[in-house]
Write a protein that holds these residues in place. Structure first.
Motif, short mmCIF file in Angstrom:
data_model
loop_
_atom_site.label_atom_id
_atom_site.label_comp_id
_atom_site.label_asym_id
_atom_site.label_seq_id
_atom_site.Cartn_x
_atom_site.Cartn_y
_atom_site.Cartn_z
N GLN A 295 0.83 -1.21 0.00
CA GLN A 295 0.00 0.00 0.00
C GLN A 295 0.86 1.25 0.00
O GLN A 295 0.61 2.20 -0.76
N MET A 296 1.92 1.28 0.80
CA MET A 296 2.78 2.45 0.89
C MET A 296 3.61 2.62 -0.38
O MET A 296 3.86 3.75 -0.83
N VAL A 297 4.03 1.51 -0.99
CA VAL A 297 4.77 1.61 -2.26
C VAL A 297 3.87 2.18 -3.34
O VAL A 297 4.28 3.04 -4.13
N ARG A 298 2.62 1.68 -3.43
CA ARG A 298 1.71 2.20 -4.45
C ARG A 298 1.47 3.68 -4.23
O ARG A 298 1.44 4.47 -5.21
N ALA A 299 1.33 4.10 -3.00
CA ALA A 299 1.11 5.54 -2.72
C ALA A 299 2.33 6.35 -3.14
O ALA A 299 2.20 7.46 -3.68
#
Length: 978
Positions: A295-299
């Motif tokens: 989730q943090m990588v996609r953000a």
């Protein structure tokens, strides 16, 4: 690549930790990550090979793209999995000189990985360990010398990658000079850039230049490379700026485990993963929270903080690695034969060889090693730190009789005093320091109590040899080692390390190891004393001495067929070549379970320490060595006559028989005389009364209900009846003299020529006693068996050993009317109280092999010339080949043409003997081969001759000879291919 969504491409960069020893809920959680998020790989930790393989087959079936599978296998898959052969620690091998073997180890480790469906090994450790206080690397490093670390790492790496498993050098930029464990906190590397370039980075650069496939980034604070204090795993200047741009590394970059406190203590899961990708890592190992990380990588990608193109490039690299590893042709792991494949004979042999080459001798005062003159030693072994018999103690006992002692590492003062007093009666004490720790903070497990006891022992009069089975740095914590007569460092407590150390002490192998690190001012890197090997038997594998590795399987097959045919209840096989025992294995049980003697009780499995009735092997294992010693002393000659040595035979038809003819079995002596039959009487009072006045007639067969005469036998021993004939059966003291008289009165065979005869061998104990003043058994113990360390060889074994260690022989229904167990099977030897030179000797295969190896080594063993080689050569040669007699003096030799007394391929110079109870040994000098076979085929009855009908003994010898030929052929074929 085209089938993956952007998020799935991110997921390919994550490796999740998996275990095969946890609960179903843990396994299911991994399945969820695979199916829901499409993670790219797994790193396996603890468990077992079958459980892991089943689990991995399940996981692979659930993954859209085959999973990349890794493990920390620094010393092979056995580092994490049970039931898999383990190779030595890197520091154990840091001082070996035969570096090429590390390439072979890499190949074997790769074979383990591929068989388990794994593709990446997080090894080798290329950290240069120059800090004794390092709590996390230490024994995992090759050592402190950069060139040594580099060359060994390269060969290990090359072996794995040539076999299709990616090697990952760790822990970049170098974890060797730290005093903090990065699992627990972030270590600080306090060195400047110049030091890093010349030491820590040296191995990495060299391996990158020579084809290294992967590196692992450590969690370190290295101000010389990144002044922000950022963990190196998350440092863009280190990973992108240095590794990729300055060093030009194009392989796969892995993080160290992302659950370690060295990174997550400052950056929580998710954020740490994102920072690792931003820094330039390709694959993140052991991520704690995959959903949050993704989730943090996609953000970050959406925010422009991280480019999808960079993710795609790393994903493509991961997929390329999977294709290189063969995952484009994925097949599930085959579970059949998994254990044998993971534990091949070659892998076991290589592991043992590496251990043997690593043993380092630090002290050897007055060349006490290898131990000499075993007959002068009162030997004890002491293990500090364990309560059970160790592998070191067991193998030491294979070389020489020893009393074993154990002591806690934290013993009380009273216990220390008691142990010191107990050991005072020995003149040689072998001390093993075991159960040591790996942490500098605990002094590597060396306790004050250990030091106190060693001080007491090394201050006493006896000689002390100390073996350290632990970390090299532990040597610095053991005080007073300079007082010991010898000190050996084995680096670890594995079975191989302990057994090879014992072999060094006794001269089975020589020590060549060198210290890979400096442990004290006196014991610096590169130090190590050499010792001599090849003086006594060594214990190894067929490939060590040019034999085919399927030897054991072929022997197993022959024995299995024999056991199935009930040719014998059990047996032991020992095969040695060039002084190396390559097979020592026991099969079956002491008795058949369905015999009356067992009465439904389970029979004891045969063990290598068990003793057998050697029957006619006594002739060449007792009579012959005794005569050789007498001849060496000028007190015997085979060119004299029986009358020259035995006054009792003067005036008989035996007096002029030449001993050379007698020992070669062509002196016209009867094959045997059933002496015992002359000592029976018919059943009934009057028959017994009048039989007491008759002369014993061994040629008169007793009636079926005949009883032993009370004139000659009693149920209890006394001065008049001192000869133990069987359990609760004792013979009259003049029985030996009566047997000699009957031998003298016996007729000679009408025709000359070869007839195998027992008769002269009844006489040689009498000759030994007359010449030396010593009983036959004492003479052999002093002159032969004790110098060999072969102290199970002897007569009347129940006087020295528990009956449970002795294989029972026949149920004697005619003479002694009981199950024979621990008393000699041969009736004639029984009438002599078990002490004869035609039969009566008992022993185990290992001790008999020492004597047989002495024959193979022209009378030399343990650094002593025990038998004169020229005299021995005369006894083993064919005496009367021109007369059709194949025999030597006492020894049997191959028949021409082959007649089944030995293997068809046995060389013309070979020799040996067989025994009625199912025993056999053979020496083939041309092939440097020694073979011992022990069984109790006469249990429960001598009428069972299936062992001969099936050619069990000689077929095993043939297999051993074929093993040499097959290995030679294979070597030629390999050379031609190369």
């Amino acid at each position: 690549m085209k089938t993956l969504t952007p998020d799935q491409r991110v997921a390919q960069l994550f490796m999740v930790a998996a275990y095969s020893n946890r609960k179903r809920i843990d396994e299911d959680s991994i399945s969820t990550l695979i199916q829901q998020y499409g993670i790219g790989g797994l790193i396996f930790f603890q468990g077992g090979p079958v459980r892991q393989s089943k689990l991995l087959n399940r996981y692979q079936s659930q993954s859209k793209v085959p999973l990349l599978v890794a493990m920390d296998g620094e010393w092979g898959a056995g580092m994490r999995l049970d039931s898999v052969v383990k190779f030595p620690f890197q520091m154990s091998m840091g001082g070996i000189r035969q570096n090429q073997l590390l390439y072979d180890m890499g190949q074997e480790v790769a074979a383990q990985f591929k068989r388990l469906g794994m593709h990446v090994n997080f090894a080798p450790v290329v950290d240069v360990n120059n800090n004794a206080a390092n709590p996390v690397i230490g024994f995992r490093s090759w050592g402190e010398q950069r060139e040594n670390v580099t060359e060994k790492s390269y060969l290990y790496m090359r072996g794995m990658q040539d076999a299709g498993v990616l090697a990952v050098a760790k822990h970049f930029p170098g974890h060797g000079d730290t005093d903090t464990d990065s699992h627990l906190a972030l270590p600080l590397v306090r060195v400047d850039r110049r030091r890093l370039d010349t030491l820590e980075l040296f191995p990495f650069r060299d391996l990158m230049r020579r084809g290294l496939g992967g590196i692992m980034i450590a969690h370190l604070n290295v101000p010389a490379l990144d002044s922000t204090g950022m963990p190196s795993t998350l440092s863009k200047p280190i990973i992108t700026g240095m590794v990729k741009q300055q060093m030009g590394f194009q392989g796969v970059i892995f993080t160290d485990a992302m659950n370690m406190k060295g990174v997550i203590s400052k950056y929580p899961p998710g954020e740490a993963d994102l920072r690792a990708l931003l820094a330039g890592n390709d694959i993140l190992e052991f991520s704690k929270n995959i959903p949050l990380a993704l989730q943090m990588v996609r953000a970050a990608i959406n925010a422009g903080q991280l480019r999808q193109e960079d993710i795609d490039a790393r994903c493509r690299k991961v997929l390329a690695l999977k294709q290189w590893a063969g995952l484009n042709k994925y097949r599930p792991i085959e579970l059949r034969n998994l254990y044998p494949d993971l534990n091949s004979v070659h892998a076991q042999a290589l592991s043992q060889k590496l251990s043997s080459l690593s043993v380092t001798v630090l002290r050897n005062q007055k060349n006490v090693l290898p131990l000499q003159r075993l007959d002068t030693l009162r030997l004890a072994t002491l293990t500090i730190g364990t309560k059970d018999t160790t592998d070191f103690q067991r193998l030491a006992a294979d070389y020489a009789p020893a009393d074993h002692y154990w002591l806690s590492a934290t013993a009380t003062l009273d216990e220390l005093t008691q142990m010191r007093n107990q050991l005072a009666r020995y003149n040689m004490v072998l001390v093993g320091v075991n159960n040591l720790g790996r942490q500098p903070a605990t002094s590597f497990g060396v306790t004050p109590e250990t030091n106190l006891l060693l001080r007491e022992l090394t201050s006493a009069r006896q000689r002390v040899v100390v073996s350290v089975f632990g970390n090299a740095y532990a040597v610095a914590k053991i005080r007073d080692l300079d007082r010991a007569d010898a000190v050996l460092l084995a680096y670890q407590e594995s079975k191989n390390a302990q057994e090879t150390t014992a072999q060094v002490i006794f001269g089975g192998i020589g020590a060549t190891g060198q210290l890979p690190v400096t442990v004290t001012d006196k014991y610096s890197q590169g130090f190590g004393l050499n010792t001599t090997g090849g003086q006594r038997l060594r214990y190894g594998f067929p490939e060590d001495v040019g034999m085919n590795n399927n030897l054991e399987a072929r022997v197993d097959s022959i024995v299995a067929q024999a056991l199935a045919a009930r040719a014998m209840p059990g047996c032991e096989v020992l095969i040695a070549r060039q002084g190396t025992v390559v097979l020592r294995k026991s099969y079956g049980t002491h008795s058949f379970a369905d015999t009356p003697a067992q009465a439904g009780k389970p029979s004891r499995p045969v063990r290598n320490t068990d003793l057998y009735d050697l029957a006619s092997l006594t002739k060449v294992s007792a009579a012959v060595p005794a005569l050789l010693k007498l001849q060496e002393q000028g007190q015997f000659s085979p060119d004299k006559t029986l009358g020259d040595y035995f006054p009792e035979l003067k005036g008989t038809n035996k007096q002029d028989l030449k001993l050379r003819d007698v020992l070669a079995h062509q002196a016209r002596l009867k094959a045997w005389i059933p002496f015992w039959q002359g000592y029976t009487r018919p059943k009934g009072f009057f028959a017994g009364l009048f039989s007491g006045f008759s002369k014993p007639d061994p040629n008169k067969k007793p009636a079926p209900d005949a009883q032993l005469s009370r004139r000659f036998f009693r149920p209890d021993s006394s001065a008049r009846f001192p000869l133990q004939v069987a359990t609760k059966l004792w013979g009259r003291q003049d029985l030996p003299a009566q047997l000699v008289r009957q031998i003298g009165e016996s007729p000679l065979n009408e025709k000359p020529g070869y007839v195998y005869s027992d008769l002269s061998f009844y006489l040689y104990p009498l000759l030994v006693k007359r010449i030396t003043g010593l009983p036959f058994d004492q003479f052999l113990q002093q002159q032969v068996y004790r110098p060999l360390g072969a102290t199970t060889l002897g007569f009347n074994p129940t006087r020295r050993f528990p009956r449970r260690r002795i294989a029972p022989t026949e149920y004697d229904s005619l003479f002694r009317r009981q199950q024979l167990h621990g008393t000699v099977h041969d009736e004639g030897a029984a009438l002599l109280g078990g002490l004869s030179s035609h039969a009566g000797l008992f022993g185990n295969a290992n001790d008999l092999a020492k004597l047989v190896q002495t024959y193979a080594w022209q009378g030399k063993y343990g650094g002593q010339q025990l038998l004169k080689p020229e005299i021995l050569a005369d006894y083993t040669r064919c005496q009367f080949c021109d007369q059709g007699n194949r025999r030597g003096l006492g020894f049997d030799r191959p028949a021409t043409p082959p007649a089944g007394n030995t293997a068809p391929d046995a060389s013309a110079s070979s020799f040996g003997h067989s025994g009625f109870t199912g025993t056999f040994f053979w020496v083939d000098p041309e092939q440097e081969l020694v073979y011992v076979f022990l069984s109790n085929r006469v249990n429960p009855t001598r009428r069972n001759n299936k062992i001969g009908e099936l050619n069990v003994r000689t077929d095993i010898l043939q297999v051993a000879l074929e093993s040499i030929r097959r290995a030679q052929k294979q070597q030629v074929e390999t050379t031609v291919e190369e």
